[in-house]
Design a protein around this motif. Structure first.
Motif, PDB file in Angstrom:
ATOM      1  N   SER B 458       0.833  -1.219   0.000  1.00 21.49           N
ATOM      2  CA  SER B 458       0.000   0.000   0.000  1.00 21.49           C
ATOM      3  C   SER B 458       0.858   1.256   0.000  1.00 21.49           C
ATOM      4  O   SER B 458       0.499   2.260  -0.613  1.00 21.49           O
ATOM      5  CB  SER B 458      -0.903   0.050   1.234  1.00 21.49           C
ATOM      6  N   ALA B 459       1.989   1.184   0.686  1.00 21.51           N
ATOM      7  CA  ALA B 459       2.836   2.373   0.771  1.00 21.51           C
ATOM      8  C   ALA B 459       3.492   2.687  -0.574  1.00 21.51           C
ATOM      9  O   ALA B 459       3.605   3.838  -0.961  1.00 21.51           O
ATOM     10  CB  ALA B 459       3.904   2.179   1.853  1.00 21.51           C
ATOM     11  N   LEU B 460       3.943   1.668  -1.277  1.00 22.15           N
ATOM     12  CA  LEU B 460       4.697   1.906  -2.511  1.00 22.15           C
ATOM     13  C   LEU B 460       3.793   1.929  -3.745  1.00 22.15           C
ATOM     14  O   LEU B 460       4.168   2.516  -4.766  1.00 22.15           O
ATOM     15  CB  LEU B 460       5.801   0.857  -2.689  1.00 22.15           C
ATOM     16  N   ASP B 461       2.661   1.274  -3.683  1.00 18.17           N
ATOM     17  CA  ASP B 461       1.749   1.234  -4.836  1.00 18.17           C
ATOM     18  C   ASP B 461       0.335   1.503  -4.353  1.00 18.17           C
ATOM     19  O   ASP B 461      -0.537   0.621  -4.393  1.00 18.17           O
ATOM     20  CB  ASP B 461       1.853  -0.154  -5.504  1.00 18.17           C
ATOM     21  N   PRO B 462       0.073   2.745  -3.874  1.00 19.19           N
ATOM     22  CA  PRO B 462      -1.231   3.029  -3.262  1.00 19.19           C
ATOM     23  C   PRO B 462      -2.401   2.848  -4.228  1.00 19.19           C
ATOM     24  O   PRO B 462      -3.497   2.503  -3.803  1.00 19.19           O
ATOM     25  CB  PRO B 462      -1.106   4.485  -2.790  1.00 19.19           C
ATOM     26  N   GLN B 463      -2.159   3.024  -5.529  1.00 19.62           N
ATOM     27  CA  GLN B 463      -3.242   2.820  -6.494  1.00 19.62           C
ATOM     28  C   GLN B 463      -3.492   1.342  -6.788  1.00 19.62           C
ATOM     29  O   GLN B 463      -4.489   0.995  -7.405  1.00 19.62           O
ATOM     30  CB  GLN B 463      -2.905   3.524  -7.821  1.00 19.62           C
TER      31      GLN B 463
END
Lengths: 472, 472
Positions: B458-463
């Motif tokens: 979630s932190a690195l690829d929130p989308q």
């Protein structure tokens, strides 16, 4: 905060929660760093006895909003394990977690508590007939948890890698006080993100390492040490390449030492009898770990040095006749930091550049430093095989060390770090970031990397309570 | 989506954006996985030619909310690199990024684009006089980017480690389309979190690897291969320990093969002339990479096998007389997957347990499987030195393979994975998770590890656009 202290006392036992409330209690062993560059003040020193207690301490601190500074043997060199001056941080000492949990010979692994002293682990491995290769100057006091948290290097990295490379699995208490049992004796496991390597080297800012499964190796049949005079740093790099070709994985040590560094050892510890240093800019210490025999090791060394002589890569050399002589040679190498301390304060660096760039880096940076501070003296030594130099700058003859540090440290750091950056290197090769270099990272670390690091820190420690101010 | 396609065409050139709009275009080379277990439908296949184009593609997709499936040589075994059936995913092929950027002999590194075919890198290294040791069955088609994304294993892991261990630095396009230049020829760099090892093995779910700096090694002077019959799996493990002690880092391969697996090779490829398999439950293939000479390698092997005979660890053995014989022995080992395919479909596993637990794991699980499916036939072979078995289950004689898979795969997977879990092992040792095992992780992966992984994702690829549905 008194509620937190009471809670901690009930969790780990009153005897293991030390505070300044008792004026007789001296906490400086935990509050002052190894190099005495920082002296903080802790809310409490808490010494849990097992993983469950560590988790309970972290949960209690998280609930109270108290930040945590984990500490092992307190031998770090970058002010990463002592509290700040606020008197609000909990110093979490891991040294009571000191059991070797298991040794699995057929799997070549041992599982150990984070608070085990490195030397004790070397001994435990040896007693079981194996080698645990991590070796560094502080091994008599540092703990494996600290080694893992800082991804410590040392003298055997060339063959066995940094601490990260010696670790197969971890047990970690997360910032939320949960226990991740990631202890694993597996050499292959591709079931998701590499959490192990993320916690290794994170300096306590993402969680608390409480145990690890470590790699063991067979013990070599013989270890042989040689000492060679080389006419230049370029020759030292060429000797390294030749030794890697001839000895392959047998080459377990390759240390370079500049003439001035060796001269300091000769001056302050003449009883160590430094060989071959007077007529050469650099000497090299080579170690060959042989799995056949001492005779085999000697034959390989002799043939290697013969070729090196013929090529002019080596101008003179000695091979240790026995273990005592070998230890003596290593002792010279390891006495350089002590000898420079005898000579006075100096400005220390722990830098790396690609091995191929070391000669050009040294030539350019030596000259630049000499122009900036005429008469400055370079204590240049380190793990050439890893591209890692302790490139330390000593005041010119007769200049007071304290004044030199006060007036010149910032300028010299900038000069050296800028040169390191130009050569694609690292401003912290094996010691970590801590508080000491945290302010430097924004200048020398790739900005995309920094923003990825910040995202990870926020994701795993949203309260920001894990060793704040360190690394990022 | 047509705006996105137009944007992509203007970014990488119309020739490098393939869509189903043209009915003559066949995209199945990108849409179907290697083992033909999945056939998806892509919005477009996009083939950028350099890192800047990859970044531009990712930015365009992020702006349009289109998810991205990165793909290298499309040889993965866990359905991790083909699009789903939605027709909305962009298949990002990296194969046009295929330059060797630099080889640095003195630093023992090479820097290469992600789309380079593994075999080409082995060749480039050899032509420069070095060894790039990663070696696996798909090496003629797989790309190094895919090897890194899946942390591929192979036959040389025992000595040189998995792909992760061979990587010093990465260039990555983040989920936001930023380029992290983390290419590094450094063997020591402790300036922050280990982003490199986080992206390695993340199967394209955190970002896109576009280039890497890889370790090179000196070429050995000789490689010698031996083939030994062992009376039990326990004896194979004992032989491994002895070989590690005697050959140390010279032991570059240690493969175990069960009698039924070898019998299949003998049956379907009799021209390969499988030695020693008829009277023994297991054979072992050993490889010794020697830095002195073939004679030296032979001497070590002979002495090793002599000791093993005396101890009863080995009942019979042959040492290859020359390179052709050595290749023949490796060919037998590598023909096992083909031979089992000739015999019919089977249920494949890629599991690991601690080496010390392999004999007990096999004994318990073989028996359990036999009870569950009387007459089932075990194609058991793999990298014993890494604790990694391809523990494949073939239908009983005469049973249709397709029906067997349909009826029994789930039950057999559960039986094997549960056994792996009991022995502290991994359900994916070297192939990764992909789509195939993503649903298994919640059952077999530690829940704290899973929640850490989700936080990082979630932190690195929130989308959630990077290879969704894979890994987690």
């Amino acid at each position: 905060m008194s509620t937190l202290i009471a809670h901690l006392r009930s969790t780990v036992g009153a005897a293991h929660v030390l505070t300044h409330d008792d004026p007789a209690t001296d906490l400086s062993a935990w509050e002052q760093d190894w190099r005495k560059r920082a002296h903080g003040r802790a809310l409490a020193v808490v010494r849990p006895g097992n993983t469950a207690e560590v988790a309970a301490v972290v949960k209690a601190c998280a609930a109270a909003g108290a930040s945590i500074v984990p500490q092992g043997g307190n031998t770090g060199l970058v002010v990463g394990g002592v509290p700040d001056n606020s008197g609000t941080q909990v110093l979490l000492s891991l040294t009571r977690l000191n059991r070797v949990r298991a040794i699995d010979g057929a799997n070549l692994t041992m599982t150990v508590d984070a608070g085990c002293v490195l030397q004790n682990l070397q001994t435990a491995a040896a007693q079981a007939g194996f080698l645990f290769p991590l070796s560094l100057a502080a091994e008599g006091s540092c703990t494996i948890g600290g080694n893992l948290a800082t991804n410590a290097g040392g003298t055997q990295v060339l063959r066995y890698g940094n601490t990260r490379d010696l670790c197969l699995g971890l047990e970690v208490v997360t910032a939320q006080g949960e226990v991740w049992d990631g202890l694993s004796g597996l050499r292959k496991d591709n079931t998701g993100y590499d959490l192990r390597d993320l916690f290794v080297g994170s300096e306590g800012t993402l969680g608390i390492i409480t145990a690890a499964t470590l790699k063991l190796y067979p013990q070599p049949a013989a270890k042989l040490t040689a000492w060679a005079a080389v006419p230049s740093m370029q020759a030292a790099v060429e000797l390294l390449g030749l030794a890697q070709q001839r000895l392959a994985a047998g080459l377990t040590g390759f240390e370079v030492m500049g003439q001035f560094a060796l001269g300091l050892v000769d001056k302050h510890f003449p009883q160590l009898r430094v060989p071959l240093w007077q007529d050469t800019p650099y000497c090299v210490l080579l170690e060959n770990s042989d799995f056949e025999s001492e005779a085999h090791a000697r034959g390989l060394f002799e043939s290697l040095l013969e070729t090196a002589f013929e090529r002019g890569t080596v101008t003179d050399a000695v091979v240790a006749e026995n273990l005592t002589q070998a230890k003596g040679l290593w002792n010279i190498r390891e006495s350089i930091p002590l000898a420079q301390a005898e000579e006075g304060l100096n400005i220390k660096h722990d830098i790396s550049v690609p091995v191929s760039s070391i000669p050009a880096f040294c030539e350019a940076t030596d000259a630049e430093l000499q122009r900036a501070i005429p008469g400055m003296r370079l204590v240049n030594f380190g793990h050439l095989g890893d591209g890692n130099l302790h490139y330390n700058v000593q005041a010119p003859e007769g200049v007071d060390g304290k004044a030199f540090l006060r007036d010149e440290e910032e300028r010299i750091n900038t000069l050296v770090f800028d040169a390191v950056a130009r050569f694609g290197g690292s401003i912290s090769a094996e010691h970590g970031v801590g508080s000491l270099k945290a302010t430097k990272l924004p200048h020398y670390k790739n900005p995309v990397a920094l923003s990825l690091m910040r995202a990870i820190k926020s994701a795993l420690d949203p309260q920001g309570l894990m060793n704040p101010g360190r690394v990022i």
